[in-house]
Design a protein around this motif. Structure first.
Motif, PDB file in Angstrom:
ATOM      1  N   SER A 170      -0.896   5.524  12.028  1.00 20.53           N
ATOM      2  CA  SER A 170       0.258   5.553  11.125  1.00 20.53           C
ATOM      3  C   SER A 170       1.535   5.540  11.964  1.00 20.53           C
ATOM      4  CB  SER A 170       0.215   6.813  10.260  1.00 20.53           C
ATOM      5  OG  SER A 170       0.276   7.969  11.068  1.00 20.53           O
ATOM      6  N   GLU A 222      -1.355   3.287   5.100  1.00 19.13           N
ATOM      7  CA  GLU A 222      -2.444   2.412   4.674  1.00 19.13           C
ATOM      8  C   GLU A 222      -2.038   0.945   4.767  1.00 19.13           C
ATOM      9  OE1 GLU A 222      -4.726   5.138   1.341  1.00 19.13           O
ATOM     10  OE2 GLU A 222      -2.957   3.975   0.713  1.00 19.13           O
ATOM     11  N   THR A 244      -6.785   1.402   7.279  1.00 19.83           N
ATOM     12  CA  THR A 244      -5.693   1.883   8.121  1.00 19.83           C
ATOM     13  C   THR A 244      -4.810   0.710   8.521  1.00 19.83           C
ATOM     14  OG1 THR A 244      -7.071   1.622  10.086  1.00 19.83           O
ATOM     15  CG2 THR A 244      -7.070   3.783   9.021  1.00 19.83           C
ATOM     16  N   ALA A 302       0.817  -1.216   0.000  1.00 21.78           N
ATOM     17  CA  ALA A 302       0.000   0.000   0.000  1.00 21.78           C
ATOM     18  C   ALA A 302       0.852   1.268   0.000  1.00 21.78           C
ATOM     19  CB  ALA A 302      -0.932  -0.001   1.209  1.00 21.78           C
ATOM     20  N   VAL A 334      -8.544  -1.602   1.177  1.00 21.10           N
ATOM     21  CA  VAL A 334      -7.536  -0.703   1.721  1.00 21.10           C
ATOM     22  C   VAL A 334      -8.104   0.024   2.936  1.00 21.10           C
ATOM     23  CG1 VAL A 334      -5.979   1.228   1.248  1.00 21.10           C
ATOM     24  CG2 VAL A 334      -6.567  -0.399  -0.581  1.00 21.10           C
TER      25      VAL A 334
END
Length: 385
Positions: A251, A232, A245, A215, A243
């Motif tokens: 993140s 992602e 988190t 991703a 797709v």
């Protein structure tokens, strides 16, 4: 207070308990074969009313299947598709056939334990052939978790006073799968034979999950700072790529070794910021390679390295980082674990050498003390002074 009355049936005398519910409505329960059983029920009702634990028997007449639809709907909204799909499959394949039409009030622990045993049972004939292969621990635990979860929702909705499926004694234990860690030379050999050599090195030296790696987009790289940001995660559910988190829902920034910076810079030169870093050649997400066929399995065979899966490259990254002296907190951030304790639990085998270090350190400490005392005694001084 509850009252007890007897009445006659073709099968003999039976007893009825008349009582009022907490909202002062009169109701009754009949069919007790002895007056003692009726008295126990009446006393139990009064205690439950005083404690605020009373549940009307009529509320338990709903079936497991009727509650499961709402439970699955809630799970679909709470979980990522890759986590929800196994629950849905487990319900339809293992739980619904046995419990779908059963009233929740009729579920009992003995029946649940028999069901668990049946799922895991393997029948072997006299000649040694297996006629029924039981489900593995993961399948059994997931199926049990679905049933217990549905019944937990019934308790929360006050349809049951307690979950009758909780605390079975025969749940199987999952055996940890042995991990294979590649060396630097083995990673190099595997990458040299692979269709996507940079992807192999990225997985083996950053610890990204497969879905996180495929991703990645050009904009997620900050090569001057030798960093990339995991934003992602692309997972395959059945035949679709979804797709979302990352697994932690957050993140994270990961350090990129310098030798990879040059490779990634060459790959991104002249490409749009929203372009996928790794594609199937048509701009689409790569599909996860299976361990027994395809380009990855072929590369493993040609490289002559130990049999590994694509996820073993994440384990390899952890191993190489530990051997390089990376501290546990940095390793936790690199892998995206919720805590350093989780990292230690998952990779405790990588720290076995630390036990030897503890023994060596204590030996030296005791030896130094013993030598000091021996020297002091030899010269006639008190070692404590």
């Amino acid at each position: 207070m509850a009252t007890i009355e007897s009445y006659s049936t073709k099968s003999g005398r039976r007893y009825r308990v008349r009582y009022r519910t907490p909202d002062h409505r009169q109701t009754d329960k009949r069919g007790f074969t002895t007056k003692r059983d009726a008295e126990v029920f009446a006393a139990t009702v009064e205690v439950e009313k005083l404690r605020g634990e009373y549940v009307a028997p009529s509320l338990g007449r709903v079936t497991v299947g009727e509650l499961a639809d709402a439970w699955l709907e809630r799970k679909a909204s709470d979980l990522k598709p890759s986590s929800y799909r196994p629950l849905e499959v487990s319900w339809h394949r293992h739980v619904k056939p046995r419990w779908g039409t059963t009233r929740i009030v009729d579920v009992d622990l003995d029946a649940v334990e028999r069901w668990i045993a049946d799922m895991g049972r393997t029948v072997t004939e006299a000649d040694g052939t297996v006629t029924k292969k039981g489900s593995g621990a993961t399948v059994v635990l997931r199926a049990y978790g679905v049933l217990a979860g549905v019944l937990d929702s019934a308790v929360k909705a006050r349809r049951l006073a307690a979950n009758p499926a909780r605390t079975p004694e025969n749940l199987p234990r999952k055996k940890p799968k042995p991990r294979t860690y590649l060396t630097h030379d083995q990673v190099a050999a595997l990458a040299a034979e692979a269709k996507y050599p940079t992807l192999i090195r990225l997985l083996a030296y950053t610890g990204l999950r497969w879905g996180e790696a495929i991703a990645l987009r050009v904009d997620h790289l900050d090569l001057p700072r030798k960093r990339l940001t995991v934003v992602e995660n692309a997972v395959q559910v059945d035949q679709r790529t979804i797709v979302g988190t990352p697994k932690s829902n957050e993140s994270r920034t990961v350090s990129v070794p310098e030798f990879l910076v040059f490779e990634l810079a060459a790959m991104t030169r002249g490409r749009a910021g929203d372009a996928l870093l790794f594609t199937d050649g048509h701009g689409r997400y790569l599909r996860r390679p299976v361990s027994y066929s395809g380009w990855f399995a072929g590369a493993v065979d040609r490289a002559g390295v130990p049999r590994v899966t694509i996820h073993d490259l994440r384990h390899t990254a952890a191993s190489l980082a530990v051997s390089a002296g990376v501290n546990i907190k940095a390793l936790q951030r690199m892998l995206g674990h919720a805590s350093a304790a989780m990292t230690l639990d998952v990779y405790s085998d990588l720290f076995d050498d630390d036990l030897d270090a503890v023994g060596v350190a204590l030996h030296h400490a005791v030896s130094a003390t013993s030598v000091g005392k021996s020297w002091a005694t030899a010269v006639g001084t008190d070692p404590t002074e």
